[in-house]
Each structure stands twice: as structure tokens, then as C-alpha cells.
Write a protein that holds these residues in place. Structure first.
Motif, PDB file in Angstrom:
ATOM      1  N   GLY A 126      36.974  35.216  34.602  1.00 26.42           N
ATOM      2  CA  GLY A 126      37.588  35.753  33.401  1.00 26.42           C
ATOM      3  C   GLY A 126      38.774  36.668  33.601  1.00 26.42           C
ATOM      4  N   ASP A 127      39.340  36.692  34.800  1.00 27.86           N
ATOM      5  CA  ASP A 127      40.521  37.503  35.072  1.00 27.86           C
ATOM      6  C   ASP A 127      41.647  36.634  35.617  1.00 27.86           C
ATOM      7  N   ARG A 128      42.865  37.063  35.392  1.00 27.90           N
ATOM      8  CA  ARG A 128      44.010  36.577  36.158  1.00 27.90           C
ATOM      9  C   ARG A 128      44.044  37.508  37.349  1.00 27.90           C
ATOM     10  N   TYR A 129      44.096  36.971  38.566  1.00 27.01           N
ATOM     11  CA  TYR A 129      43.821  37.748  39.767  1.00 27.01           C
ATOM     12  C   TYR A 129      44.717  37.290  40.909  1.00 27.01           C
ATOM     13  N   GLY A 130      45.180  38.237  41.732  1.00 28.17           N
ATOM     14  CA  GLY A 130      45.946  37.919  42.926  1.00 28.17           C
ATOM     15  C   GLY A 130      45.889  39.075  43.910  1.00 28.17           C
ATOM     16  N   ALA A 152      39.473  34.214  25.920  1.00 34.85           N
ATOM     17  CA  ALA A 152      38.304  33.332  25.994  1.00 34.85           C
ATOM     18  C   ALA A 152      38.725  31.895  26.308  1.00 34.85           C
ATOM     19  N   GLU A 153      39.829  31.455  25.724  1.00 31.25           N
ATOM     20  CA  GLU A 153      40.308  30.097  25.968  1.00 31.25           C
ATOM     21  C   GLU A 153      40.780  29.922  27.415  1.00 31.25           C
ATOM     22  N   GLN A 154      41.493  30.906  27.930  1.00 35.17           N
ATOM     23  CA  GLN A 154      41.963  30.838  29.314  1.00 35.17           C
ATOM     24  C   GLN A 154      40.778  30.838  30.290  1.00 35.17           C
ATOM     25  N   LYS A 155      39.771  31.661  29.989  1.00 36.28           N
ATOM     26  CA  LYS A 155      38.579  31.722  30.852  1.00 36.28           C
ATOM     27  C   LYS A 155      37.869  30.377  30.851  1.00 36.28           C
TER      28      LYS A 155
END
Length: 154
Positions: free
Chosen positions: A110-114, A132-135
Motif C-alpha cells: 500500500g505504499d509507493r516505495y524506493g 485504494a485503487e493503486q494498492k
């Protein structure tokens, strides 16, 4: 300078003055305190990064049995920062001299992560929450690409 509560990471680096310059440029740090020694190394420095405090000092192997405490390569510890925009934080750090070790991506949790490694050997990760849609889309991609991802992801 310290806070009454909370965990404060304390980094050991080679060339503390350059580290402060990097953290100001890469992370928007604000210098709170600097205590140099007679030879110019820093015995202590305090920075404010977002709402957090970070301490750092130069490496003093002569006081540690001749052993350096600054990382010779990437540190096994990762400092994580929740930011408004993961991509922008990574780009800013890279422009200041960091090495991107994991480009930002949408993650199934559920995160954008780098992740990056700074020029002093310390690993950093950045994230911001997904919609929610991106997750849901990230969960689907992960499930399709991972053999144990066929089970439902909570």
C-alpha cells in the motif's frame, strides 16, 4: 541538543561537514547544532529532517580501538522516511549525490516505495501511501509475479 522522547538515529560518517551539506541538499535538513574538534572533525551535530532529529558525528577510530565505525559499504540499517512524494524525495537525493538502489514503485502493501544509499554509506528508504485503487493494482501485479502471491493478500 536532544528531545525528551523519541528515537534519534545517530550516524557515524567520514567527513561530517560534507555529510551535513549533503543532508541539507538531499533531504532539506536544517542544522541545529555543530560541535567541531580542533582538527575540524565533528564530535557531534544535530539536524532536523521533517519532524525528526538526526545526530551525526565523524568517525574517531583512535577512540574505538583503532576500528572505524563508519560504514565501508552500504549499512545494514535502513533509515525510513514517510514523505509527501516518494519519487520527488528520491530524485532530490539522487541529484545531491545519492545512489538509487531501488527506484520508486507501487508496492502491494500500500505504499509507493524506493531506496537510496547516501555518499556516506547509509541506506535510506522513502514512501508515501497509495490510493485504494493503486494498492489493488499493485497487489494484482505482485500476485501475478510471485509464486506464493497466488494466495489472497490481506
Amino acid at each position: 541538543m536532544s528531545e525528551k522522547n523519541g528515537l534519534i538515529p545517530h550516524l557515524v560518517v567520514k567527513n561530517g561537514a560534507k555529510a551535513i551539506e549533503f543532508y541539507v541538499a538531499a533531504l532539506g535538513a536544517v542544522e541545529l547544532a555543530r560541535m567541531p574538534t580542533e582538527d575540524g572533525r565533528l564530535m557531534h551535530a544535530a539536524l532536523k529532517i521533517g519532524d525528526a532529529t538526526l545526530f551525526l558525528c565523524d568517525d574517531f577510530p583512535e577512540y574505538c580501538g583503532g576500528v572505524s565505525r563508519a560504514p565501508a559499504g552500504p549499512s545494514p540499517v535502513t533509515l525510513h522516511w514517510c514523505v509527501p512524494n516518494c519519487d520527488a524525495a528520491i530524485e532530490k537525493a539522487q541529484q545531491a549525490g545519492a545512489t538509487v538502489t531501488m527506484p520508486a514503485a507501487d508496492m502491494f502493501w500500500g505504499d509507493r516505495y524506493g531506496q537510496i544509499v547516501d555518499p556516506f554509506g547509509h541506506a535510506w528508504s522513502f514512501s508515501h501511501p497509495l490510493t485504494a485503487e493503486q494498492k489493488a493494482a499493485a497487489e494484482k501485479v505482485w500476485a501475478e509475479q510471485n509464486p506464493f502471491g497466488k494466495k489472497e493478500v490481506a
